[in-house]
Each structure stands twice: as C-alpha cells, then as structure tokens.
Design an enzyme around this catalytic site. Structure first.
Site, PDB file in Angstrom:
ATOM      1  N   SER A  17       0.800  -1.239   0.000  1.00 29.15           N
ATOM      2  CA  SER A  17       0.000   0.000   0.000  1.00 29.15           C
ATOM      3  C   SER A  17       0.824   1.276   0.000  1.00 29.15           C
ATOM      4  O   SER A  17       0.412   2.288   0.566  1.00 29.15           O
ATOM      5  CB  SER A  17      -0.958   0.046   1.209  1.00 29.15           C
ATOM      6  OG  SER A  17      -1.759  -1.080   1.220  1.00 29.15           O
ATOM      7  N   ASP A  74      -5.810  -0.462 -10.126  1.00 26.06           N
ATOM      8  CA  ASP A  74      -4.728   0.440 -10.562  1.00 26.06           C
ATOM      9  C   ASP A  74      -4.886   0.844 -12.031  1.00 26.06           C
ATOM     10  O   ASP A  74      -4.448   1.925 -12.424  1.00 26.06           O
ATOM     11  CB  ASP A  74      -3.355  -0.221 -10.375  1.00 26.06           C
ATOM     12  CG  ASP A  74      -2.780   0.083  -8.990  1.00 26.06           C
ATOM     13  OD1 ASP A  74      -3.304   1.003  -8.320  1.00 26.06           O
ATOM     14  OD2 ASP A  74      -1.829  -0.591  -8.572  1.00 26.06           O
ATOM     15  N   LYS A 227      22.846   8.914   2.767  1.00 28.41           N
ATOM     16  CA  LYS A 227      22.978   7.608   3.406  1.00 28.41           C
ATOM     17  C   LYS A 227      22.296   6.529   2.553  1.00 28.41           C
ATOM     18  O   LYS A 227      22.861   5.456   2.306  1.00 28.41           O
ATOM     19  CB  LYS A 227      22.315   7.685   4.785  1.00 28.41           C
ATOM     20  CG  LYS A 227      22.636   6.544   5.685  1.00 28.41           C
ATOM     21  CD  LYS A 227      22.199   6.879   7.093  1.00 28.41           C
ATOM     22  CE  LYS A 227      22.339   5.680   7.991  1.00 28.41           C
ATOM     23  NZ  LYS A 227      21.741   5.938   9.310  1.00 28.41           N
ATOM     24  N   CYS A 385     -25.855   0.552 -12.859  1.00 27.85           N
ATOM     25  CA  CYS A 385     -25.964  -0.898 -13.005  1.00 27.85           C
ATOM     26  C   CYS A 385     -26.989  -1.460 -12.022  1.00 27.85           C
ATOM     27  O   CYS A 385     -28.180  -1.262 -12.218  1.00 27.85           O
ATOM     28  CB  CYS A 385     -24.597  -1.556 -12.900  1.00 27.85           C
ATOM     29  SG  CYS A 385     -24.558  -3.133 -13.767  1.00 27.85           S
ATOM     30  N   MET A 388     -29.470   1.114 -11.151  1.00 24.62           N
ATOM     31  CA  MET A 388     -30.531   1.338 -12.132  1.00 24.62           C
ATOM     32  C   MET A 388     -31.593   0.241 -11.989  1.00 24.62           C
ATOM     33  O   MET A 388     -32.798   0.506 -12.019  1.00 24.62           O
ATOM     34  CB  MET A 388     -29.915   1.323 -13.542  1.00 24.62           C
ATOM     35  CG  MET A 388     -30.904   1.326 -14.684  1.00 24.62           C
ATOM     36  SD  MET A 388     -31.095  -0.341 -15.356  1.00 24.62           S
ATOM     37  CE  MET A 388     -31.748  -0.021 -16.962  1.00 24.62           C
ATOM     38  N   ARG A 466     -25.175  -9.391 -15.675  1.00 25.81           N
ATOM     39  CA  ARG A 466     -25.848 -10.558 -16.265  1.00 25.81           C
ATOM     40  C   ARG A 466     -27.339 -10.306 -16.464  1.00 25.81           C
ATOM     41  O   ARG A 466     -28.009 -11.021 -17.185  1.00 25.81           O
ATOM     42  CB  ARG A 466     -25.736 -11.770 -15.336  1.00 25.81           C
ATOM     43  CG  ARG A 466     -24.345 -12.336 -15.216  1.00 25.81           C
ATOM     44  CD  ARG A 466     -24.337 -13.617 -14.394  1.00 25.81           C
ATOM     45  NE  ARG A 466     -23.012 -13.778 -13.814  1.00 25.81           N
ATOM     46  CZ  ARG A 466     -21.961 -14.242 -14.484  1.00 25.81           C
ATOM     47  NH1 ARG A 466     -22.081 -14.597 -15.740  1.00 25.81           N
ATOM     48  NH2 ARG A 466     -20.788 -14.337 -13.889  1.00 25.81           N
ATOM     49  N   HIS A 511     -21.387   1.260 -16.745  1.00 29.24           N
ATOM     50  CA  HIS A 511     -20.567   1.859 -15.686  1.00 29.24           C
ATOM     51  C   HIS A 511     -19.843   3.105 -16.217  1.00 29.24           C
ATOM     52  O   HIS A 511     -18.706   3.006 -16.677  1.00 29.24           O
ATOM     53  CB  HIS A 511     -19.518   0.857 -15.195  1.00 29.24           C
ATOM     54  CG  HIS A 511     -20.098  -0.288 -14.440  1.00 29.24           C
ATOM     55  ND1 HIS A 511     -20.140  -0.333 -13.067  1.00 29.24           N
ATOM     56  CD2 HIS A 511     -20.675  -1.429 -14.879  1.00 29.24           C
ATOM     57  CE1 HIS A 511     -20.719  -1.467 -12.686  1.00 29.24           C
ATOM     58  NE2 HIS A 511     -21.053  -2.151 -13.769  1.00 29.24           N
ATOM     59  N   GLU A 513     -18.470   5.354 -14.601  1.00 26.99           N
ATOM     60  CA  GLU A 513     -17.329   5.714 -13.742  1.00 26.99           C
ATOM     61  C   GLU A 513     -15.983   5.236 -14.304  1.00 26.99           C
ATOM     62  O   GLU A 513     -14.946   5.796 -13.982  1.00 26.99           O
ATOM     63  CB  GLU A 513     -17.535   5.189 -12.311  1.00 26.99           C
ATOM     64  CG  GLU A 513     -17.446   3.674 -12.105  1.00 26.99           C
ATOM     65  CD  GLU A 513     -18.750   2.924 -12.360  1.00 26.99           C
ATOM     66  OE1 GLU A 513     -19.625   3.454 -13.080  1.00 26.99           O
ATOM     67  OE2 GLU A 513     -18.887   1.793 -11.855  1.00 26.99           O
TER      68      GLU A 513
HETATM   69  N1  GLN Z   1     -25.945  -7.865 -10.285  1.00 25.50           N
HETATM   70  C1  GLN Z   1     -26.426  -7.135 -11.405  1.00 25.50           C
HETATM   71  C2  GLN Z   1     -26.256  -7.890 -12.709  1.00 25.50           C
HETATM   72  O1  GLN Z   1     -25.474  -8.807 -12.790  1.00 25.50           O
HETATM   73  C3  GLN Z   1     -25.763  -5.781 -11.494  1.00 25.50           C
HETATM   74  C4  GLN Z   1     -24.297  -5.841 -11.770  1.00 25.50           C
HETATM   75  C5  GLN Z   1     -23.558  -4.573 -11.454  1.00 25.50           C
HETATM   76  O2  GLN Z   1     -24.046  -3.706 -10.723  1.00 25.50           O
HETATM   77  N2  GLN Z   1     -22.363  -4.444 -11.961  1.00 25.50           N
HETATM   78  O3  GLN Z   1     -26.904  -7.582 -13.681  1.00 25.50           O
END
Ligand code: GLN
Length: 538
Positions: A17, A74, A227, A385, A388, A466, A511, A513
C-alpha cells in the site's frame, strides 16, 4: 535483444500500500507531458485468473476495460491520469500466466520437456512484457510488479525482470523501487534501515534498482538522502522523495519537482525535450482545491466500509466536482442499514443520491428505499448498473403496483421479473469472465437528461452485468412515467432509463465511472453534480 520501447519496472518494498500504481501513473503522466507515448502494465501475483470473481472486500473495485477485461483497480488510475484506454494486456495475474502455460503443456507445445517455473513461467511473463513493447506504439512500457519484495508469490516476476535486464541493452530498461522511510517519534528521526534491507533483498535476487522512490511523512534531509544512496548503490539524484500528498493528483507535480522524469530519461539516454506541459493538470488541481460551492451526495452501497470498492465512482465525483467548481461531500450510506423508518433521517440533508453497482441480495431493500426517496422527493438520482435495476424494481412496485416486482437475481420465482437474466446468460455455468463485459454502443433518445449531458446520440460505455431491464415491461413503464432513453442498437437492450417528470432521475445499465478522467470528466457525473448543486441553491 533490442526493442523499440524502453522498459521501466516498478517494484515495492518494506510494506504494501505504498502507492506503486500512483507513482507509476505519475511518472507515465510526466513522460506523456514531455511528448512520449507510454503504457502501464500491472502484474498481480495471485492465482485468480482475474479479479472478476473476487469479493470487493478482498481487492477493492474490479475495473473493466473497453475490451471487457476485469482488472485491478490500478488500471483505473492509469486511465484517469493518462486519458488513454487500457486493455487485457495491461493486467496479468499469476493465475492467467499459469493457465496459459498449462494449456500449452496440454497441447504438447513443450515437446516432452519438463515444464518449470524457470524458464517456462518466467518466459511467459517476459513474453507479456515484451508484447507491449513490440507493438511499436509505445516509447515506454512501465511494468508494475504487484506485491512486496520478499513475498514468495512475486519471486517469478522479479526473476523475469532480472533475466530481461540482462537480455535488453543497458539503456533499454531500469528498475524503480518504492520504499518507506519511517519516522521514529521517540528518537525524532527518519530511519533508512528498512529501505536498505529491502534493496538487499532485491539484490539477493540479482536486481539492482536504479531509482529509489522513498515514501515519507517528513522531508528527507541531504544526510538521509546521502545515506540511502551510499548503502543502496544509487546515484544521489536518483533518491526521490515522495511525501504524503493531499490528493493523488498532486503526486505527478511532486515527482516533477523531484525530477523523477529527468532522472529516468537521462539514465535511458532519451532527450529531455521541453519542460512537461502540465497546464491542464495544474488548472484541474486549482479548481479542485479552490471550490466555490459544496454539495452533499449520498452514495448507497453495501461495501461502503471499504472505500476502494467504489474507487472509480469516488474519483468520478472528484473530476465532476472540479468541473463544477464545487466540492462534493460524499456521504457513504450502508444499504443494509437503510429502511423505510430511517430513510428520511439518513438522506434528509443530501442534494443527490447515487445507488452503486453490486451483486447479490444483501442490502437490496435499502437501495430500493433510497430510489423511492429520491423519486418522491425530487432529489437528483443516479443509479449505476444494480442501482438502475433497483430504480426499475422500485418503480414497478410503487408506481405500477406490480405485485412482487423483482429481479430474477434475487427471486427466481418473482411474479413480475422486471429485471431478468439476459438470454445469452441463461446457459452459463462458469462465473469467471462470463458477464456482458466491456464497451457496447448505446443510442440516446431526444429530449433526455442523458442527451443534454452527452450532447451526442451515439455513445459507447463499459458494462459488467448478467441481468437487464425486461423489455416486455418497456411500454407500460413508459405509460406510467419511466422511459427507456438509451438503447443498444444491436441487441435492443435498455441501457438508460429516466423519469422525465423528475428534475434528474437517471439510471444506467453501464458503468460510466470507468471512463471519467482528469482531462475528460464524465458528462453524466458532471451533469448530476450540476443538478445537485441547483437543488442546493434553490
Ligand atoms: N448484479 C447485477 C447484474 O449482474 C448488477 C451488476 C452490477 O451492478 N455491476 O446484472
């Protein structure tokens, strides 16, 4: 052996870390700012083939690349700093190396030889380093070796580095070792012994580092630097001080003032060129550190005890806050602790609510409660995700009055499966690397908050899921006021939902982000923060 790229290896000693990822990304940033092309690669010494199957408590967030690789967090730093996408090649685990070598053995590729760590595993490690170099795309390949020197697990990687350093020409590679110089309060001194020991450990494996980056709470005096240089066979100018920074985004500038980039370029016989162009970066830092307003946003998740679980979301708010000239105070709320009795009390003071991604049933009812609270009280809402999906379930239960509206993920026998498993996921048994992963197209409809934010109809965003919005409910949802405003043009999958009546209520199946960077803050985060600010100022 000669290569068109130069190779920089980053190892860590004394403790974990210390921030190898941030140091690697900062050096890459400086080289990039001098006009060089750079990529960063991380080796993770665990047996999982990728971190996709790991619980966030184990390993923090799983970062997803455009090409659908589930990777170490990372890589998120690399993209946020460099503003260039990474791929599967940028993150390799021991599990993946072994699985490839074993596959080759099963195919008979080794022609009857005994397959061993040296040379077969180390060859595979070297191949994966050199492959980035031979692409011809990069002046520098920075390879970060995960773990701490001395760990049994990272030994094959250090051995591969030792071999490569002999095989490459002298100026084609160098090793940066990151260490800790602790301050001993009782004697009032910085202590160099742990650094000396960790360099000795590296030496015992045949690797002499060229540069030491020393993490420290206090400045290194000239004596301390001398040093360290003397005992570790390092040139004095290559002892680099890395003080604790207020923000990770300060680190490139700290490294610039310590001349890390110059030491690297000199040692590799590369021209220094112009002083690095860091104007946009310093402008960003200025906005980040001098906000004129503040806003409180609740982040509802079930892994909130470990902030790294939502690292990319938190960083996206840093970028979006700076873009709005405002400080975003994230209020981390545990979804398991939220219920209809305390939701008022817990969310009363915030101007925005974000429901985080996630898997499994734990904490779901709290997330649904938060989605309802945002909807009913017209508080800007952003669902990502699973976030939503919770918004869709909530709307189904409380507005459409669908009995037992749910996701098949939580109730396979639900009467109204408003979120259902994707058709091509039904037969999948293996859990690793089998979700809908990576970048997919999305077309955004007119007159939506999403379009106002993106300012373009056709976008691409990264996925990891999924389950999906069940399309057979699309029209009845629209009738009642929740519309699908983003659709994948190839599969018809719903990617974005909104409530047009609401100030800002956006749920995305993807996503966003993962795509927010210092240079390009994500438009949805920027717009969400903007609408939360407007809420506060009203
Ligand atoms: N568990 C949900 C799915 O598989 C949402 C996945 C997530 O938030 N990345 O659809």
């Amino acid at each position: 052996m000669t290569s068109s790229s130069k190779f920089i290896f980053v190892t860590g000693g004394v403790t974990s870390s210390l921030g190898k990822g941030i140091i690697s990304a900062s050096l890459a940033k400086l080289l990039q700012a001098r006009g060089y092309s750079v990529t960063i690669q991380k080796f993770d010494p665990y047996i999982n083939v990728d971190p996709g199957t790991l619980n966030p408590y184990e390993h923090g967030e799983c970062y997803v690349t455009n090409d659908g690789a589930e990777t170490d967090l990372d890589l998120g730093h690399y993209e946020r700093f460099l503003n260039i996408p990474t791929s599967q090649a940028n993150n390799v685990t021991t599990g993946r190396i072994y699985s490839d070598v074993i596959q080759k053995e099963r195919r008979g590729d080794y022609l009857g030889k005994t397959v061993q760590v040296i040379p077969h595993i180390t060859n595979e490690i070297k191949r994966r380093i050199l492959i980035l170099g031979s692409s011809g795309k990069y002046d520098f390949v920075i390879t970060e070796i995960g773990g701490t020197i001395g760990d049994i697990e990272s030994q094959p990687y250090v051995e591969a580095v030792r071999q490569l350093r002999w095989e490459l020409e002298k100026h084609e590679s160098l090793v940066i070792h990151l260490t800790l110089v602790p301050f001993l309060r009782t004697s009032g001194e910085l202590k160099t012994k742990p650094t000396q020991h960790s360099v000795k450990e590296l030496l015992s494996m045949g690797v002499q580092p060229n540069i030491l980056v020393c993490r420290s709470e206090y400045p290194l005096s000239p004596e301390v630097r001398q040093k360290i240089a003397l005992f570790c066979n390092i040139k004095l100018e290559a002892v680099i001080e890395s003080l604790d920074a207020e923000s990770i985004y300060d680190v490139p500038l700290h490294m610039l003032s310590e001349k890390l980039d110059e030491v690297v370029l000199n040692r590799m016989k590369m021209p220094l060129g112009e002083k690095p162009e860091m104007k946009n970066w310093t402008n960003f830092l200025h906005r980040l550190k001098n906000p004129t307003q503040e806003v409180d946003i609740a982040l509802i998740g079930k892994y909130v005890e470990l902030k790294d679980s939502y690292l990319s979301i938190a960083e996206s708010f840093v970028h979006a806050g700076a873009a709005n000239g405002c400080k975003v105070n994230l209020k981390w709320v545990h979804s398991e602790e939220l219920n209809e009795h305390n939701v008022d009390f817990l969310l009363d003071y915030v101007q925005g609510i974000l429901i985080a991604p996630g898997f499994g049933e734990r904490g779901i009812e709290g997330k649904i409660e938060a989605a309802k609270y945002a909807r009913v009280n017209d508080i800007p809402f952003f669902g990502i995700c699973l976030g939503m999906q919770c918004a869709v379930i909530e709307f189904g239960r409380n507005v459409l009055k669908l009995p037992n509206a749910n996701s098949t993920e939580f109730d396979e026998d639900a009467e109204n499966k408003v979120i259902d498993i994707m058709e091509n996921q039904k037969k999948i048994i293996d859990m690793g690397g089998t979700m809908r992963l990576g970048a997919y197209d999305c077309t955004i409809k007119e007159d939506s908050n999403a379009l106002r934010a993106y300012r373009q109809h056709d976008i691409q965003e990264r996925h990891r899921h999924r389950f999906e919005f069940n399309s057979s409910y699309k029209s009845v949802y629209r009738e009642y006021g929740m519309t699908s405003v983003g659709i994948n043009p190839d599969s018809g999958l719903v990617e974005i939902i909104e409530i047009p009546e609401h100030t800002w209520y956006v749920g995305v199946q993807f996503h966003p982000e993962y795509r927010s960077t210092v240079t390009n803050p994500h438009p949805l985060f920027v717009d969400f923060v903007k609408s939360a600010l407007a809420k506060r100022n009203n």
